[in-house]
Design a protein around this motif. Structure first.
Motif, mmCIF file in Angstrom:
data_model
loop_
_atom_site.group_PDB
_atom_site.id
_atom_site.type_symbol
_atom_site.label_atom_id
_atom_site.label_comp_id
_atom_site.label_asym_id
_atom_site.label_seq_id
_atom_site.Cartn_x
_atom_site.Cartn_y
_atom_site.Cartn_z
ATOM 1 N N TYR A 43 -6.340 10.145 0.406
ATOM 2 C CA TYR A 43 -6.644 11.303 1.265
ATOM 3 C C TYR A 43 -6.827 10.799 2.495
ATOM 4 C CZ TYR A 43 -8.793 15.450 3.518
ATOM 5 O OH TYR A 43 -9.185 16.390 4.054
ATOM 6 N N ALA A 44 -7.647 9.653 2.676
ATOM 7 C CA ALA A 44 -8.209 9.272 3.875
ATOM 8 C C ALA A 44 -6.960 8.355 4.408
ATOM 9 C CB ALA A 44 -9.361 8.292 3.589
ATOM 10 N N MET A 45 -6.337 7.498 3.639
ATOM 11 C CA MET A 45 -5.197 6.762 4.152
ATOM 12 C C MET A 45 -4.238 7.892 4.723
ATOM 13 S SD MET A 45 -4.980 4.144 1.086
ATOM 14 C CE MET A 45 -3.488 3.156 1.432
ATOM 15 N N GLU A 46 -3.641 9.087 4.048
ATOM 16 C CA GLU A 46 -2.789 9.860 4.693
ATOM 17 C C GLU A 46 -3.219 10.256 5.950
ATOM 18 O OE1 GLU A 46 0.274 10.352 3.548
ATOM 19 O OE2 GLU A 46 0.249 9.816 1.594
ATOM 20 N N GLU A 100 3.164 13.793 5.818
ATOM 21 C CA GLU A 100 1.957 12.908 5.447
ATOM 22 C C GLU A 100 0.745 14.088 5.509
ATOM 23 O OE1 GLU A 100 1.884 10.016 4.337
ATOM 24 O OE2 GLU A 100 4.230 9.513 5.323
ATOM 25 N N VAL A 101 0.774 15.086 6.232
ATOM 26 C CA VAL A 101 -0.352 16.122 6.185
ATOM 27 C C VAL A 101 -0.102 16.874 4.840
ATOM 28 C CG1 VAL A 101 -0.844 18.446 6.931
ATOM 29 C CG2 VAL A 101 -0.645 16.450 8.495
ATOM 30 N N MET A 102 1.171 17.137 4.256
ATOM 31 C CA MET A 102 1.444 17.836 3.105
ATOM 32 C C MET A 102 0.762 16.728 1.877
ATOM 33 S SD MET A 102 4.928 19.048 1.238
ATOM 34 C CE MET A 102 5.696 17.336 0.933
ATOM 35 N N HIS A 103 1.200 15.614 2.080
ATOM 36 C CA HIS A 103 0.671 14.817 0.888
ATOM 37 C C HIS A 103 -0.951 14.705 0.829
ATOM 38 C CE1 HIS A 103 4.233 11.715 1.100
ATOM 39 N NE2 HIS A 103 4.494 13.035 0.619
ATOM 40 N N ALA A 104 -1.635 14.866 2.100
ATOM 41 C CA ALA A 104 -3.221 15.050 2.185
ATOM 42 C C ALA A 104 -3.613 16.171 1.573
ATOM 43 C CB ALA A 104 -3.624 14.828 3.639
ATOM 44 N N GLN A 105 -2.901 17.469 1.876
ATOM 45 C CA GLN A 105 -3.074 18.781 1.306
ATOM 46 C C GLN A 105 -3.163 18.641 -0.372
ATOM 47 O OE1 GLN A 105 -0.425 20.944 3.735
ATOM 48 N NE2 GLN A 105 -2.407 21.851 4.778
ATOM 49 N N GLY A 164 4.286 -1.889 11.562
ATOM 50 C CA GLY A 164 2.845 -1.275 11.248
ATOM 51 C C GLY A 164 3.233 -0.214 10.256
ATOM 52 N N VAL A 165 4.357 0.566 10.462
ATOM 53 C CA VAL A 165 4.628 1.738 9.504
ATOM 54 C C VAL A 165 4.996 1.097 8.205
ATOM 55 C CG1 VAL A 165 6.400 3.440 9.218
ATOM 56 C CG2 VAL A 165 5.281 3.287 11.267
ATOM 57 N N ILE A 166 5.491 0.033 8.110
ATOM 58 C CA ILE A 166 6.027 -0.501 6.745
ATOM 59 C C ILE A 166 4.994 -0.902 6.237
ATOM 60 C CG2 ILE A 166 7.135 -2.461 5.654
ATOM 61 C CD1 ILE A 166 9.414 -2.210 8.000
ATOM 62 N N GLU A 167 3.768 -1.668 6.935
ATOM 63 C CA GLU A 167 2.734 -2.040 6.378
ATOM 64 C C GLU A 167 1.874 -0.801 5.850
ATOM 65 O OE1 GLU A 167 -1.104 -4.938 7.053
ATOM 66 O OE2 GLU A 167 0.580 -5.136 8.380
ATOM 67 N N ALA A 168 1.925 0.364 6.694
ATOM 68 C CA ALA A 168 1.053 1.187 5.953
ATOM 69 C C ALA A 168 1.734 2.150 4.575
ATOM 70 C CB ALA A 168 1.184 2.403 7.192
ATOM 71 N N GLU A 169 3.158 1.927 4.627
ATOM 72 C CA GLU A 169 3.731 2.571 3.546
ATOM 73 C C GLU A 169 3.527 1.473 2.292
ATOM 74 O OE1 GLU A 169 5.077 5.647 3.423
ATOM 75 O OE2 GLU A 169 4.998 6.040 5.585
ATOM 76 N N GLU A 170 3.665 0.172 2.477
ATOM 77 C CA GLU A 170 3.401 -0.532 1.300
ATOM 78 C C GLU A 170 1.916 -0.481 0.981
ATOM 79 O OE1 GLU A 170 4.693 -4.527 2.990
ATOM 80 O OE2 GLU A 170 6.514 -3.977 2.680
ATOM 81 N N GLY A 171 0.958 -0.202 1.650
ATOM 82 C CA GLY A 171 -0.227 0.178 1.283
ATOM 83 C C GLY A 171 -0.537 1.268 0.465
#
Length: 150
Positions: A14-17, A50-55, A96-103
């Protein structure tokens, strides 16, 4: 008690999203240059996902007995996705986006394993989110391939 580990990992996701949302908004506004439009539009469009994922994560945390953390309880760690000083450095944002997605992918795989045989509803939800993260990573790997050619 039996859900504590799952709730902890869902809360981290949730925090990551939410951190990703902040950084995608920043990049979708800050990037400059003739060739930045495609990346900016992709990031702006991904904010809603990403907001939907967090929700979804928040609802599941509550459903299985947790409390959704407030902003002061959320860790931040995306040093790799901070707005670059050079607002035309599109490649830095793409990486950066790729790294975030991999995380996110690694975190969701961790939750899937943690839920196996214990919480199939959470596992199913996370599998669905994982597919979206993999698609998004693939899109940005394609962007990187194109930008590194020029």
């Amino acid at each position: 008690m039996k859900n504590d580990k799952i709730i902890k990992e869902l809360s981290l996701s949730y925090a990551m999203e939410l951190e990703t949302v902040q950084n995608y908004i920043a990049a979708s506004v800050n990037l400059d240059g003739v060739r930045s439009d495609v990346v900016k539009k992709a990031l702006a469009a991904d904010v809603a996902t990403e907001v939907m994922h967090a929700q979804q994560l928040a609802a599941r945390i509550k459903t299985i007995g947790g409390v959704v953390p407030g902003s002061l309880e959320l860790p931040r760690s995306q040093t790799f996705l901070q707005p670059p000083k050079d607002t035309t450095d599109i490649v830095a944002v793409i990486k950066g986006v790729i790294e975030a997605e991999e995380g996110a992918i690694a975190q969701y795989n961790k939750i899937i394993k943690l839920c196996d045989g214990v919480d199939y509803v959470t596992q199913d939800m996370v599998i669905g989110i994982l597919g979206g993260e993999e698609d998004h990573r693939r899109e940005f790997l394609g962007f990187l391939k194109e930008y590194e050619k020029s």
